[in-house]
Design an enzyme around this catalytic site. Sequence first.
Site, PDB file in Angstrom:
ATOM      1  N   GLU A 278       0.833  -1.203   0.000  1.00 15.73           N
ATOM      2  CA  GLU A 278       0.000   0.000   0.000  1.00 15.73           C
ATOM      3  C   GLU A 278       0.868   1.253   0.000  1.00 15.73           C
ATOM      4  O   GLU A 278       0.557   2.245  -0.669  1.00 15.73           O
ATOM      5  CB  GLU A 278      -0.942  -0.009   1.204  1.00 15.73           C
ATOM      6  CG  GLU A 278      -2.060  -1.031   1.097  1.00 15.73           C
ATOM      7  CD  GLU A 278      -2.881  -0.848  -0.170  1.00 15.73           C
ATOM      8  OE1 GLU A 278      -3.383   0.278  -0.399  1.00 15.73           O
ATOM      9  OE2 GLU A 278      -3.016  -1.820  -0.935  1.00 15.73           O
ATOM     10  N   TRP A 281       1.889   1.926  -3.450  1.00  8.48           N
ATOM     11  CA  TRP A 281       0.926   2.671  -4.266  1.00  8.48           C
ATOM     12  C   TRP A 281       1.142   4.184  -4.106  1.00  8.48           C
ATOM     13  O   TRP A 281       0.990   4.957  -5.060  1.00  8.48           O
ATOM     14  CB  TRP A 281      -0.508   2.299  -3.887  1.00  8.48           C
ATOM     15  CG  TRP A 281      -1.021   1.096  -4.603  1.00  8.48           C
ATOM     16  CD1 TRP A 281      -1.134  -0.170  -4.113  1.00  8.48           C
ATOM     17  CD2 TRP A 281      -1.508   1.041  -5.957  1.00  8.48           C
ATOM     18  NE1 TRP A 281      -1.652  -1.007  -5.075  1.00  8.48           N
ATOM     19  CE2 TRP A 281      -1.894  -0.291  -6.211  1.00  8.48           C
ATOM     20  CE3 TRP A 281      -1.649   1.985  -6.978  1.00  8.48           C
ATOM     21  CZ2 TRP A 281      -2.417  -0.702  -7.446  1.00  8.48           C
ATOM     22  CZ3 TRP A 281      -2.165   1.586  -8.204  1.00  8.48           C
ATOM     23  CH2 TRP A 281      -2.544   0.259  -8.424  1.00  8.48           C
ATOM     24  N   TRP A 309     -19.755  12.831 -19.930  1.00  4.76           N
ATOM     25  CA  TRP A 309     -20.041  13.140 -18.533  1.00  4.76           C
ATOM     26  C   TRP A 309     -21.305  13.984 -18.439  1.00  4.76           C
ATOM     27  O   TRP A 309     -21.598  14.788 -19.325  1.00  4.76           O
ATOM     28  CB  TRP A 309     -18.882  13.923 -17.909  1.00  4.76           C
ATOM     29  CG  TRP A 309     -17.564  13.218 -17.906  1.00  4.76           C
ATOM     30  CD1 TRP A 309     -16.477  13.510 -18.669  1.00  4.76           C
ATOM     31  CD2 TRP A 309     -17.184  12.101 -17.089  1.00  4.76           C
ATOM     32  NE1 TRP A 309     -15.451  12.654 -18.392  1.00  4.76           N
ATOM     33  CE2 TRP A 309     -15.850  11.770 -17.418  1.00  4.76           C
ATOM     34  CE3 TRP A 309     -17.839  11.338 -16.120  1.00  4.76           C
ATOM     35  CZ2 TRP A 309     -15.159  10.740 -16.808  1.00  4.76           C
ATOM     36  CZ3 TRP A 309     -17.151  10.305 -15.508  1.00  4.76           C
ATOM     37  CH2 TRP A 309     -15.831  10.010 -15.851  1.00  4.76           C
ATOM     38  N   ASN A 344     -10.680   3.473   3.039  1.00  2.57           N
ATOM     39  CA  ASN A 344     -10.267   3.366   1.641  1.00  2.57           C
ATOM     40  C   ASN A 344     -11.258   2.590   0.781  1.00  2.57           C
ATOM     41  O   ASN A 344     -11.537   2.963  -0.352  1.00  2.57           O
ATOM     42  CB  ASN A 344      -8.884   2.715   1.539  1.00  2.57           C
ATOM     43  CG  ASN A 344      -8.349   2.750   0.112  1.00  2.57           C
ATOM     44  OD1 ASN A 344      -8.191   3.808  -0.465  1.00  2.57           O
ATOM     45  ND2 ASN A 344      -8.109   1.582  -0.456  1.00  2.57           N
ATOM     46  N   TRP A 362     -14.966  12.997 -12.844  1.00  3.55           N
ATOM     47  CA  TRP A 362     -14.153  12.627 -11.689  1.00  3.55           C
ATOM     48  C   TRP A 362     -13.507  13.832 -11.018  1.00  3.55           C
ATOM     49  O   TRP A 362     -13.221  13.813  -9.810  1.00  3.55           O
ATOM     50  CB  TRP A 362     -13.073  11.620 -12.095  1.00  3.55           C
ATOM     51  CG  TRP A 362     -12.128  12.087 -13.157  1.00  3.55           C
ATOM     52  CD1 TRP A 362     -12.283  11.975 -14.502  1.00  3.55           C
ATOM     53  CD2 TRP A 362     -10.883  12.780 -12.959  1.00  3.55           C
ATOM     54  NE1 TRP A 362     -11.219  12.544 -15.169  1.00  3.55           N
ATOM     55  CE2 TRP A 362     -10.338  13.045 -14.246  1.00  3.55           C
ATOM     56  CE3 TRP A 362     -10.171  13.181 -11.839  1.00  3.55           C
ATOM     57  CZ2 TRP A 362      -9.134  13.702 -14.423  1.00  3.55           C
ATOM     58  CZ3 TRP A 362      -8.960  13.843 -12.007  1.00  3.55           C
ATOM     59  CH2 TRP A 362      -8.457  14.088 -13.290  1.00  3.55           C
ATOM     60  N   TRP A 385      -8.798   8.864  -7.936  1.00  2.21           N
ATOM     61  CA  TRP A 385      -9.990   9.198  -8.708  1.00  2.21           C
ATOM     62  C   TRP A 385      -9.911   8.680 -10.138  1.00  2.21           C
ATOM     63  O   TRP A 385     -10.899   8.150 -10.674  1.00  2.21           O
ATOM     64  CB  TRP A 385     -10.237  10.702  -8.677  1.00  2.21           C
ATOM     65  CG  TRP A 385     -10.989  11.064  -7.437  1.00  2.21           C
ATOM     66  CD1 TRP A 385     -10.483  11.523  -6.259  1.00  2.21           C
ATOM     67  CD2 TRP A 385     -12.396  10.916  -7.238  1.00  2.21           C
ATOM     68  NE1 TRP A 385     -11.485  11.679  -5.335  1.00  2.21           N
ATOM     69  CE2 TRP A 385     -12.673  11.311  -5.909  1.00  2.21           C
ATOM     70  CE3 TRP A 385     -13.449  10.494  -8.038  1.00  2.21           C
ATOM     71  CZ2 TRP A 385     -13.960  11.298  -5.374  1.00  2.21           C
ATOM     72  CZ3 TRP A 385     -14.735  10.482  -7.514  1.00  2.21           C
ATOM     73  CH2 TRP A 385     -14.982  10.876  -6.200  1.00  2.21           C
TER      74      TRP A 385
END
Length: 472
Positions: A278, A281, A309, A344, A362, A385
């Site tokens: 993690e 990331w 969108w 998360n 987004w 996102w």
Amino acid sequence: MSTALVLFRRDLRLADQPALVAACAAHAEVLPVYVHNPAEDTRWAPGAASRWWLHHSLQALQGGLDAQGGQLYVARGDTLTTLRRLATVCGAGTIYWSRRYEPAAIAQDSRMKAALRAEGLAVESHPGNLWREPWQVATAQNSPYRVFTPYWRKLRQQLLPEAPLPAARARAWVSLPGSVPLEELGLLPTLPWATGLAEAWRPGEPGALEQLELFVDDALADYAHGRDLPARHGTSRLSPHLHFGEITPRQIHDALHRRAATTGADRDAPGLEPYLRELGWREFAHHLLYHFPHTPEAPFDRRFDRFDWREDPAALALWQQGRTGVPLVDAGMRELWHTGWMHNRVRMVVASFLTKNLRQHWLHGARWFWDTLVDADLANNTLGWQWTAGCGADAAPFFRVFNPSAQAARFDPQATYLKRWLPELADLPARLLHEPWHDPSALATRGYPAPMVDLATSREAALAAWKGIART
């Protein structure tokens, strides 16, 4: 006697602080400086939750320096002008700082470094807030990674337990008149939600070290499983401390391996590798932002420039307020508003609902998170996102639409998390609370809204919109 300035930004700690350690080792006197210059932040100025955290983190740093007889000199205005003035006043010949990695910050630091050196001042920049700087991990072709797994494989090979640097101590700290009181920086919000932030967090280096100890003691062993359960404190909750540089990945890595050694666990102990991944990331997010600086405002996958969108301010407002009628989404948004943080897994669910079921851009979600998260970080926010929306590097496929009801039933089976944040529904049985629209009369008497969209129908509409760009 040589004197140095150390400029603090998002490295608000005394331990494992390479820039500060180097200054203290090379100079007889050191002046720690923080310059508040909102004009430097343009499109992504810190949000309200970040400003609240910054105030308290600076307060904690002041306290740490006070304990050593030092001073954090706080100034307002242009950073370059302030550094020039302070260097003249205290006779400093060298300025130290920790490197930043966002595109605008890199450009600002490069301009400052060139200007200061042109005036005869030495400038030293140091790493410190990442395991590896974004340009230090590359493919065999010396190009940036676009997929996490090979990136992590390469980075993981480079990571060995390494002792963090001890807390820096200057031979003499410089004190100057004219430091601005933190209260005059105007960082603290006037809205009442700040009470919830204070209940949930302890900003600052001591709070970061305390949180690390709690995580190692209470959650690390079961991290691989517990991190997915929003009702539990199964995650580290170190993300805001990392963002503000109150703790470093090296300190965390060292603490995890010391714990593994004392318990006789090996490198593959449960929780250890999943948590390091993690943190990987986070490194990957900075790697992407450095190499693809357009991504905070434009999709990595440029096909999404043509995506259909929808613009619906009323729908966006209901999502922000936690009034969508979908319990897991609403619980997450209320947790965010009250605590400045969201679990998360729930972040992925609320982001999927906004970008796919509601088909809102987004960026609307990214900007809301930016303002309300205490761990708002440009690299992580952008990666998260775009990953959920399907338009980022190594993103989840667009056709992966999280079903909030199924996610709640799987990861909050007793509805403990839902009941905590949706008290108006707390007396419902868990099965009904996961999908309360099956009993409209229960909603009517409790003041909870019906779902603003049908999950299945809105999913199909999103997939149809995706097909419009998928073949191009």
